[in-house]
Design an enzyme around this catalytic site. Structure first.
Site, PDB file in Angstrom:
ATOM      1  N   CYS A  96      71.811  16.322 -39.184  1.00  0.00           N
ATOM      2  CA  CYS A  96      73.054  15.961 -38.487  1.00  0.00           C
ATOM      3  C   CYS A  96      73.250  14.437 -38.475  1.00  0.00           C
TER       4      CYS A  96
ATOM      5  N   ASP B  28      66.005   2.391 -14.773  1.00  0.00           N
ATOM      6  CA  ASP B  28      66.858   1.571 -15.632  1.00  0.00           C
ATOM      7  C   ASP B  28      66.479   0.097 -15.708  1.00  0.00           C
TER       8      ASP B  28
ATOM      9  N   CYS C 232      79.025   9.029 -28.706  1.00  0.00           N
ATOM     10  CA  CYS C 232      77.883   9.509 -29.506  1.00  0.00           C
ATOM     11  C   CYS C 232      77.107  10.614 -28.793  1.00  0.00           C
TER      12      CYS C 232
ATOM     13  N   CYS D  42      78.368  -2.209 -29.677  1.00  0.00           N
ATOM     14  CA  CYS D  42      78.444  -0.980 -28.853  1.00  0.00           C
ATOM     15  C   CYS D  42      79.443  -1.178 -27.709  1.00  0.00           C
TER      16      CYS D  42
ATOM     17  N   CYS E  66      77.425  15.275 -29.810  1.00  0.00           N
ATOM     18  CA  CYS E  66      76.083  15.780 -30.141  1.00  0.00           C
ATOM     19  C   CYS E  66      75.981  17.286 -29.873  1.00  0.00           C
TER      20      CYS E  66
ATOM     21  N   CYS F 207      66.990  16.061 -34.701  1.00  0.00           N
ATOM     22  CA  CYS F 207      68.358  15.851 -35.194  1.00  0.00           C
ATOM     23  C   CYS F 207      68.594  16.561 -36.524  1.00  0.00           C
TER      24      CYS F 207
HETATM   25  C1  B12 Z   1      69.675  -2.399 -22.856  1.00  0.00           C
HETATM   26  C2  B12 Z   1      70.131  -0.997 -22.580  1.00  0.00           C
HETATM   27  C3  B12 Z   1      71.340  -0.597 -23.157  1.00  0.00           C
HETATM   28  C4  B12 Z   1      72.044  -1.399 -24.246  1.00  0.00           C
HETATM   29  C5  B12 Z   1      71.307  -1.150 -25.573  1.00  0.00           C
HETATM   30  C6  B12 Z   1      71.129   0.356 -25.882  1.00  0.00           C
HETATM   31  C7  B12 Z   1      70.094   0.706 -26.902  1.00  0.00           C
HETATM   32  N1  B12 Z   1      70.265   1.874 -27.469  1.00  0.00           N
HETATM   33  O1  B12 Z   1      69.145  -0.032 -27.143  1.00  0.00           O
HETATM   34  C8  B12 Z   1      73.487  -0.868 -24.133  1.00  0.00           C
HETATM   35  C9  B12 Z   1      74.276  -1.734 -23.157  1.00  0.00           C
HETATM   36  C10 B12 Z   1      74.255  -0.803 -25.448  1.00  0.00           C
HETATM   37  C11 B12 Z   1      73.236   0.496 -23.489  1.00  0.00           C
HETATM   38  C12 B12 Z   1      74.117   1.549 -23.590  1.00  0.00           C
HETATM   39  C13 B12 Z   1      73.898   2.788 -23.002  1.00  0.00           C
HETATM   40  N2  B12 Z   1      72.921   3.132 -22.167  1.00  0.00           N
HETATM   41 CO1  B12 Z   1      71.413   1.976 -21.776  1.00  0.00          CO
HETATM   42  N3  B12 Z   1      69.845   1.038 -21.402  1.00  0.00           N
HETATM   43  C14 B12 Z   1      69.353  -0.116 -21.770  1.00  0.00           C
HETATM   44  C15 B12 Z   1      67.948  -0.372 -21.204  1.00  0.00           C
HETATM   45  C16 B12 Z   1      68.083  -1.260 -19.955  1.00  0.00           C
HETATM   46  C17 B12 Z   1      66.963  -0.988 -22.204  1.00  0.00           C
HETATM   47  C18 B12 Z   1      66.987  -0.292 -23.576  1.00  0.00           C
HETATM   48  C19 B12 Z   1      66.304  -1.110 -24.638  1.00  0.00           C
HETATM   49  O2  B12 Z   1      65.321  -1.760 -24.362  1.00  0.00           O
HETATM   50  N4  B12 Z   1      66.862  -1.082 -25.840  1.00  0.00           N
HETATM   51  C20 B12 Z   1      66.263  -1.690 -26.995  1.00  0.00           C
HETATM   52  C21 B12 Z   1      65.779  -0.562 -27.919  1.00  0.00           C
HETATM   53  C22 B12 Z   1      65.124  -1.159 -29.145  1.00  0.00           C
HETATM   54  O3  B12 Z   1      64.818   0.136 -27.150  1.00  0.00           O
HETATM   55  P1  B12 Z   1      64.878   1.724 -26.848  1.00  0.00           P
HETATM   56  O4  B12 Z   1      66.218   2.272 -27.087  1.00  0.00           O
HETATM   57  O5  B12 Z   1      64.241   1.973 -25.531  1.00  0.00           O
HETATM   58  O6  B12 Z   1      63.943   2.256 -28.002  1.00  0.00           O
HETATM   59  C23 B12 Z   1      62.558   1.937 -28.044  1.00  0.00           C
HETATM   60  C24 B12 Z   1      61.719   3.200 -28.093  1.00  0.00           C
HETATM   61  O7  B12 Z   1      62.324   4.233 -27.323  1.00  0.00           O
HETATM   62  C25 B12 Z   1      61.583   3.493 -29.564  1.00  0.00           C
HETATM   63  N5  B12 Z   1      62.656   4.101 -30.363  1.00  0.00           N
HETATM   64  C26 B12 Z   1      63.950   4.118 -30.119  1.00  0.00           C
HETATM   65  N6  B12 Z   1      64.588   4.717 -31.101  1.00  0.00           N
HETATM   66  C27 B12 Z   1      63.682   5.107 -32.012  1.00  0.00           C
HETATM   67  C28 B12 Z   1      63.833   5.781 -33.207  1.00  0.00           C
HETATM   68  C29 B12 Z   1      62.716   6.075 -33.980  1.00  0.00           C
HETATM   69  C30 B12 Z   1      62.899   6.781 -35.252  1.00  0.00           C
HETATM   70  C31 B12 Z   1      61.429   5.672 -33.499  1.00  0.00           C
HETATM   71  C32 B12 Z   1      60.223   5.980 -34.261  1.00  0.00           C
HETATM   72  C33 B12 Z   1      61.309   4.991 -32.275  1.00  0.00           C
HETATM   73  C34 B12 Z   1      62.430   4.716 -31.545  1.00  0.00           C
HETATM   74  O8  B12 Z   1      61.437   2.192 -30.100  1.00  0.00           O
HETATM   75  C35 B12 Z   1      62.261   1.281 -29.392  1.00  0.00           C
HETATM   76  C36 B12 Z   1      61.579  -0.046 -29.341  1.00  0.00           C
HETATM   77  O9  B12 Z   1      60.461  -0.059 -28.499  1.00  0.00           O
HETATM   78  C37 B12 Z   1      67.495   1.099 -20.840  1.00  0.00           C
HETATM   79  C38 B12 Z   1      66.552   1.212 -19.631  1.00  0.00           C
HETATM   80  C39 B12 Z   1      65.126   0.832 -19.998  1.00  0.00           C
HETATM   81  N7  B12 Z   1      64.470   0.106 -19.113  1.00  0.00           N
HETATM   82  O10 B12 Z   1      64.610   1.210 -21.050  1.00  0.00           O
HETATM   83  C40 B12 Z   1      68.861   1.800 -20.574  1.00  0.00           C
HETATM   84  C41 B12 Z   1      69.033   3.277 -21.049  1.00  0.00           C
HETATM   85  C42 B12 Z   1      68.460   3.368 -22.420  1.00  0.00           C
HETATM   86  N8  B12 Z   1      70.475   3.453 -21.106  1.00  0.00           N
HETATM   87  C43 B12 Z   1      70.854   4.617 -20.763  1.00  0.00           C
HETATM   88  C44 B12 Z   1      72.206   5.066 -20.838  1.00  0.00           C
HETATM   89  C45 B12 Z   1      72.549   6.324 -20.070  1.00  0.00           C
HETATM   90  C46 B12 Z   1      73.159   4.356 -21.598  1.00  0.00           C
HETATM   91  C47 B12 Z   1      74.584   4.796 -21.984  1.00  0.00           C
HETATM   92  C48 B12 Z   1      74.742   6.291 -22.236  1.00  0.00           C
HETATM   93  C49 B12 Z   1      75.595   4.328 -20.895  1.00  0.00           C
HETATM   94  C50 B12 Z   1      77.049   4.593 -21.252  1.00  0.00           C
HETATM   95  N9  B12 Z   1      77.532   5.817 -21.173  1.00  0.00           N
HETATM   96  O11 B12 Z   1      77.781   3.685 -21.595  1.00  0.00           O
HETATM   97  C51 B12 Z   1      74.816   3.954 -23.268  1.00  0.00           C
HETATM   98  C52 B12 Z   1      74.335   4.699 -24.527  1.00  0.00           C
HETATM   99  C53 B12 Z   1      74.467   3.914 -25.786  1.00  0.00           C
HETATM  100  C54 B12 Z   1      73.382   4.304 -26.789  1.00  0.00           C
HETATM  101  N10 B12 Z   1      73.735   5.122 -27.768  1.00  0.00           N
HETATM  102  O12 B12 Z   1      72.235   3.865 -26.631  1.00  0.00           O
HETATM  103  C55 B12 Z   1      69.685   5.507 -20.363  1.00  0.00           C
HETATM  104  C56 B12 Z   1      69.361   6.478 -21.502  1.00  0.00           C
HETATM  105  C57 B12 Z   1      68.871   7.851 -21.049  1.00  0.00           C
HETATM  106  C58 B12 Z   1      68.507   8.731 -22.234  1.00  0.00           C
HETATM  107  N11 B12 Z   1      68.741  10.023 -22.104  1.00  0.00           N
HETATM  108  O13 B12 Z   1      68.021   8.268 -23.247  1.00  0.00           O
HETATM  109  C59 B12 Z   1      68.571   4.447 -20.088  1.00  0.00           C
HETATM  110  C60 B12 Z   1      67.147   4.906 -20.383  1.00  0.00           C
HETATM  111  C61 B12 Z   1      68.695   4.039 -18.587  1.00  0.00           C
HETATM  112  C62 B12 Z   1      68.115   5.115 -17.652  1.00  0.00           C
HETATM  113  N12 B12 Z   1      67.100   4.789 -16.876  1.00  0.00           N
HETATM  114  O14 B12 Z   1      68.549   6.244 -17.610  1.00  0.00           O
HETATM  115  N13 B12 Z   1      72.048   0.537 -22.856  1.00  0.00           N
HETATM  116  S1  SF4 Z   2      74.830  13.928 -32.936  1.00  0.00           S
HETATM  117 FE1  SF4 Z   2      72.948  14.431 -31.808  1.00  0.00          FE
HETATM  118  S2  SF4 Z   2      71.796  15.813 -33.170  1.00  0.00           S
HETATM  119 FE2  SF4 Z   2      73.388  14.806 -34.408  1.00  0.00          FE
HETATM  120  S3  SF4 Z   2      72.329  13.026 -35.279  1.00  0.00           S
HETATM  121 FE3  SF4 Z   2      73.348  12.327 -33.421  1.00  0.00          FE
HETATM  122  S4  SF4 Z   2      71.811  12.498 -31.825  1.00  0.00           S
HETATM  123 FE4  SF4 Z   2      71.078  13.721 -33.554  1.00  0.00          FE
HETATM  124  S1  SF4 Z   3      79.511   5.866 -29.876  1.00  0.00           S
HETATM  125 FE1  SF4 Z   3      77.525   5.334 -28.931  1.00  0.00          FE
HETATM  126  S2  SF4 Z   3      76.745   3.605 -30.152  1.00  0.00           S
HETATM  127 FE2  SF4 Z   3      78.947   3.841 -30.620  1.00  0.00          FE
HETATM  128  S3  SF4 Z   3      79.999   2.451 -29.247  1.00  0.00           S
HETATM  129 FE3  SF4 Z   3      79.922   4.436 -28.200  1.00  0.00          FE
HETATM  130  S4  SF4 Z   3      78.021   4.383 -26.961  1.00  0.00           S
HETATM  131 FE4  SF4 Z   3      77.895   2.701 -28.451  1.00  0.00          FE
END
Ligand code: B12
Ligand code: SF4
Ligand code: SF4
Length: 336
Positions: free
Chosen positions: A190, A132, A243, A213, A247, A187
């Site tokens: 959906c 994380d 969210c 969020c 799913c 997905c």
């Molecule tokens: C900051 C952070 C958050 C932020 C921002 C979340 C976000 N979605 O960006 C907040 C506080 C909102 C958050 C919430 C949650 N988080 Co969080 N968070 C992080 C953290 C520390 C960094 C994520 C980040 O850099 N986000 C910025 C975005 C731009 O980056 P990204 O999501 O990684 O996506 C990159 C690539 O994966 C790719 N990508 C992403 N989406 C897509 C889509 C397409 C089409 C393409 C081509 C590419 C692509 O491009 C992005 C840019 O490089 C990571 C740990 C880590 N070191 O990565 C945990 C992490 C993502 N979190 C995690 C969890 C569990 C949660 C929560 C479920 C906690 C909760 N129950 O409240 C929620 C889920 C909310 C959600 N729907 O994302 C887990 C996710 C596990 C998984 N199965 O994916 C992680 C990986 C921590 C871990 N080690 O387990 N989180």
């Molecule tokens: S609910 Fe799950 S399967 Fe449906 S769009 Fe969201 S992430 Fe994808």
């Molecule tokens: S449904 Fe997912 S994206 Fe929306 S507020 Fe909750 S964790 Fe954040």
């Protein structure tokens, strides 16, 4: 068995559900990450901007890195019915925080894996382990090896395990055999998560505006929660699972037998009124080993005050009056 096979076997024995090895390589999504930051979607999470430089390539963290061992562990334990979750006098805590702090649990497993590798791969000298908090785009590297796809809710979803997964990784300086898992599922058409999100935080497929969020607002944000978003929080007092709950890929998610993830009964739907009366000592005692300690007492009670307001019942008033004379200004503000 070669060293890669031994590592995989050991990781599974330690309780990880998914493991794969990939070669060290630059990030392929760093531009998307930069754009995400430049749009302000990180809110006040300054550390995400500070991580940008290192996130370009894992070798900026450890130059000798040759391979990454990407891991995932399932934390799904039990399901609370949506009817129960709607009870407005009780607070909803995200399921990842029902048990003990996962950072500690997963780190212990990573350390055990590190020792195993040091004993079995004589050339291995340097390694780093993260869960994380490291400057690594964990979802990108997890996706690269086929662990899961990026859902529209931005979660890594595995076709068999769903998305209730913590991600973790080890950087090592030895070459391994690389074994990407076959990537299955997507997905499709959906959009359930996008429609269900109470604050419309999913601004495009796979893109979250953290400032909206509820996970960010209730855990990461240290100050006041914007008044216009408060009603949408309902009774969510720590994190948000909506969210993922909706799913379809999580309908058959397996159950974790990891002892540390098992829910403490007091973390499932606690009484808002009782939480509001927690003294600093009681808060520290109750959440000592829990991820909930991250918000500190003032953050949790800020969220509880909002939920009490959203309840809209006269029964909430004495607890909010108590909040009005709390020593913490943030709690007083939200109680008002
Ligand atoms: C900051 C952070 C958050 C932020 C921002 C979340 C976000 N979605 O960006 C907040 C506080 C909102 C958050 C919430 C949650 N988080 Co969080 N968070 C992080 C953290 C520390 C960094 C994520 C980040 O850099 N986000 C910025 C975005 C731009 O980056 P990204 O999501 O990684 O996506 C990159 C690539 O994966 C790719 N990508 C992403 N989406 C897509 C889509 C397409 C089409 C393409 C081509 C590419 C692509 O491009 C992005 C840019 O490089 C990571 C740990 C880590 N070191 O990565 C945990 C992490 C993502 N979190 C995690 C969890 C569990 C949660 C929560 C479920 C906690 C909760 N129950 O409240 C929620 C889920 C909310 C959600 N729907 O994302 C887990 C996710 C596990 C998984 N199965 O994916 C992680 C990986 C921590 C871990 N080690 O387990 N989180
Ligand atoms: S609910 Fe799950 S399967 Fe449906 S769009 Fe969201 S992430 Fe994808
Ligand atoms: S449904 Fe997912 S994206 Fe929306 S507020 Fe909750 S964790 Fe954040």
């Amino acid at each position: 068995m070669n060293i890669t096979q031994k590592i995989i076997k050991k990781a599974l024995e330690l309780g990880f559900d998914l493991v794969h090895t990939i070669p060290a390589a630059p990030s392929q999504t760093i531009e998307a990450y930069k754009q995400w930051l430049s749009k302000g979607y990180a809110g006040k999470m300054e550390y995400l901007k500070n991580h940008l430089e290192k996130k370009h390539d894992v070798r900026r963290i450890m130059p000798e890195t040759r391979s990454l061992i990407m891991l995932a562990i399932n934390y799904h334990t039990t399901t609370v019915s949506s009817r129960k979750k709607r009870e407005p006098s009780l607070g909803v805590i995200s399921n990842y925080a029902w048990g003990e702090d996962y950072h500690k649990i997963v780190r212990q497993k990573l350390e055990a894996l590190r020792i195993f590798i040091e004993n079995n791969a004589p050339h291995q000298k340097n390694s780093r382990v993260y869960v994380d908090t490291g400057p690594i785009l964990e979802r990108e590297y997890a996706n690269r090896g086929g662990l899961g796809w990026f859902g529209k809710n931005s979660m890594i979803i595995n076709w068999k395990k769903g998305s209730w997964l913590f991600l973790a990784e080890m950087l090592v300086d030895v070459e391994l055999e690389y074994n990407p898992l076959p990537l299955r599922g997507d997905c499709g058409s959906c959009t359930q998560c996008i429609q269900a999100c109470p604050t419309k935080a999913i601004v495009a497929d796979g893109v979250i505006d953290s400032r909206r969020c509820i996970s960010y607002l209730t855990i990461e944000l240290k100050g006041a929660i914007p008044p216009e978003l408060r009603p949408a929080l309902g009774n969510l007092i720590f994190g948000c699972d909506i969210c993922q709950d909706v799913c379809p890929w999580n309908r058959k998610a397996p159950v974790s037998d990891e002892t540390g993830f098992q829910p403490k009964s007091e973390n499932i739907m606690p009484s808002l009124i009782t939480l509001m009366s927690l003294s600093p000592q009681e808060f520290n005692q109750r959440f000592k080993n829990s991820p909930i300690k991250r918000t500190k007492r003032q953050g949790l009670l800020r969220n509880v005050a909002i939920a009490l307001g959203n309840w809209g019942s006269p029964a909430a008033i004495p607890a909010l009056q108590q909040g009005l004379i709390d020593e913490q200004p943030l709690i007083r503000l939200h109680s008002a």
